[in-house]
Design a protein around this motif. Structure first.
Motif, PDB file in Angstrom:
ATOM      1  N   GLY A 248       0.811  -1.211   0.000  1.00 33.41           N
ATOM      2  CA  GLY A 248       0.000   0.000   0.000  1.00 33.41           C
ATOM      3  C   GLY A 248       0.846   1.263   0.000  1.00 33.41           C
ATOM      4  N   VAL A 249       1.896   1.281   0.815  1.00 25.81           N
ATOM      5  CA  VAL A 249       2.777   2.456   0.869  1.00 25.81           C
ATOM      6  C   VAL A 249       3.532   2.605  -0.446  1.00 25.81           C
ATOM      7  N   GLU A 250       3.990   1.487  -1.004  1.00 21.15           N
ATOM      8  CA  GLU A 250       4.717   1.529  -2.278  1.00 21.15           C
ATOM      9  C   GLU A 250       3.829   2.105  -3.381  1.00 21.15           C
ATOM     10  N   HIS A 251       2.563   1.670  -3.417  1.00 24.88           N
ATOM     11  CA  HIS A 251       1.625   2.186  -4.422  1.00 24.88           C
ATOM     12  C   HIS A 251       1.383   3.683  -4.214  1.00 24.88           C
ATOM     13  N   ALA A 252       1.187   4.109  -2.952  1.00 25.48           N
ATOM     14  CA  ALA A 252       0.944   5.530  -2.668  1.00 25.48           C
ATOM     15  C   ALA A 252       2.150   6.379  -3.066  1.00 25.48           C
ATOM     16  N   LEU A 253       3.355   5.860  -2.874  1.00 28.56           N
ATOM     17  CA  LEU A 253       4.552   6.593  -3.271  1.00 28.56           C
ATOM     18  C   LEU A 253       4.628   6.732  -4.787  1.00 28.56           C
ATOM     19  N   ARG A 254       4.254   5.673  -5.506  1.00 30.30           N
ATOM     20  CA  ARG A 254       4.265   5.759  -6.971  1.00 30.30           C
ATOM     21  C   ARG A 254       3.247   6.768  -7.458  1.00 30.30           C
ATOM     22  N   VAL A 255       2.049   6.740  -6.889  1.00 33.10           N
ATOM     23  CA  VAL A 255       1.003   7.693  -7.292  1.00 33.10           C
ATOM     24  C   VAL A 255       1.458   9.125  -7.041  1.00 33.10           C
ATOM     25  N   ALA A 256       2.187   9.323  -5.955  1.00 34.15           N
ATOM     26  CA  ALA A 256       2.674  10.668  -5.620  1.00 34.15           C
ATOM     27  C   ALA A 256       3.914  11.050  -6.408  1.00 34.15           C
TER      28      ALA A 256
END
Length: 430
Positions: free
Chosen positions: A419-427
């Protein structure tokens, strides 16, 4: 300043405030919110019977900027800030003024704790317009309570102390220059102007949401600790957190001044607890939390030795709300004294603060060479906050913080790491 001069100062500020609100629509904006939420409190401020918190005045000037333009509002706000500072200083320097500040700070610290709990609850409510509105209000309440704690701390630091009554080893009074809170109110959302109902009940306590009944208030003059440092803390979450360490640890050569201070503080707390003056005892802990971090380990030893484990737990809650550098300094001091469990508790309690402050605290811990504690802080944050908020932590220094956040998320679970990895990519940070 004489009583006559003080009365003129208060009346001048009240007149200035009346001129301001005359330019505003009482049915809209923050002025409309304050009018609906606490009409008696607003009237008391306009009549000169009460000095409003500075964040309330700032909110009114944000309304004025919309009505008359930013330049007009900025000129008017500069004069209002000077008048507000003069009124606060003259009021606080009256006999008993400092004790009244301590009492108000104790009440506002409880309000900040309540606001923090509501904010955490609102963050867990899910999606949808009602949940988004509840979250916006909870954030605003927490921001305002934090700003008021900071303002009261700064006002305390500007007031001369009476002779220290809790023991030797205290510092001299600090500068008496008046300082007002600089925190701006939270941005307005469209739903706020459309809604007059709040999630909490309004209670007529000068826009603070404080309960009208007694919440452990102060009776008589509170014992006074040395003045708070210039980096004023923003208030404290406080509650019955369990004391996590019972073992007493002492340094090889304890600082005599720190030891005298710790023993005097414990003596004051024992006396106040015996007399049932819990509000004043809490005020003692509030001020102790703001003192140099190197005093904490000895104070912990003396509190446990005296059987005041609950007061140490409360003090940790207070320290957890210090600015990032203060929190890091406290963690560093406790770690150096071998109080690892206290360090972990402090970091876990500190994760309610905004993402940017978590990043600051992590940087301060890294500078102090406390890498494992940085991971403890980030691990506690990603455990209880959303992946999107974790991504905001990394914004200030992606090369350093992205790997640390992913490592911290990995200690929680594989799902949280994804989840954190995905949020970092989106950001755009992954």
């Amino acid at each position: 300043m004489t009583v006559h001069q003080e009365a003129l100062s208060v009346e001048e500020f009240a007149r200035n405030l009346r001129e301001l609100v005359a330019l505003l629509d009482p049915g809209r904006g923050w002025y409309g919110v304050f009018r609906r939420r606490d009409p008696a409190g607003m009237d008391a401020c306009l009549d000169g019977a009460e000095l409003p918190p500075w964040d309330v005045v700032e909110a009114l000037f944000s309304d004025l900027a919309e009505a008359r333009g930013a330049a007009y509002a900025e000129r008017a706000a500069t004069r209002a800030a000077r008048l507000h500072a003069d009124c606060a200083l003259s009021h606080d320097r009256r006999p008993g003024g400092r004790a009244q500040l301590v009492e108000r700070l104790g009440l506002m610290l409880r309000e900040q704790a309540y606001a923090a709990e509501r904010l955490r609850a609102a963050q867990e409510e899910g999606s949808g317009d009602p949940a988004a509105e509840a979250l916006a209000w909870a954030r605003d309440d927490h921001a305002r309570a934090s700003a008021r704690c900071a303002e009261l701390r700064r006002r305390l630091s500007a007031v001369p102390r009476p002779p220290d009554r809790i023991g030797a080893g205290s510092e001299p009074p600090r500068s008496h220059a008046p300082v007002v809170s600089a925190q701006a109110p939270a941005p307005r959302t469209a739903s706020r102007d459309a809604s007059s109902a709040r999630k909490r009940k309004p209670t007529g306590a000068r826009f603070a949401g404080l309960e009208a009944e007694d919440r452990g208030g102060v009776t008589g003059e509170a014992p006074v600790l040395p003045a708070v440092p210039d980096a004023s803390p923003r208030g404290a979450r406080f509650g019955g957190a369990p004391a996590t360490e019972r073992a007493e640890r002492t340094t090889a050569s304890p600082d005599p001044a720190a030891l005298r201070f710790a023993q005097a503080t414990v003596g004051a707390l024992l006396r106040l607890r015996t007399e049932g003056r819990s509000g004043e005892a809490h005020a003692v802990l509030c001020e102790a939390a703001a003192l140099p971090a190197h005093r904490l380990p000895l104070l912990a030893v003396e509190l446990h030795r005296a059987g005041l484990d609950a007061d140490w737990a409360t003090l940790l809650w207070e320290v957890a709300s210090l600015p990032p550098d203060g929190l890091a300094a406290a963690v560093d001091a406790l770690a150096a004294a071998g109080r690892a469990e206290d360090c972990g508790q402090l970091l876990r309690q500190g994760v309610a603060r905004p993402a940017a402050e978590i990043a600051e605290a992590a940087a301060a811990l890294d500078r102090a060479g406390r890498g494992p504690l940085t991971q403890t802080l980030l691990g506690a944050f990603v455990r209880v906050r959303s992946p999107q908020e974790a991504a905001r932590v990394a914004e200030s220094d992606p090369p350093r913080l992205v790997p640390q956040l992913l490592a911290a998320a990995r200690t929680v679970s594989e799902a949280r790491e994804r989840g954190v990895e995905h949020a970092l990519r989106v950001a755009g940070l992954g």
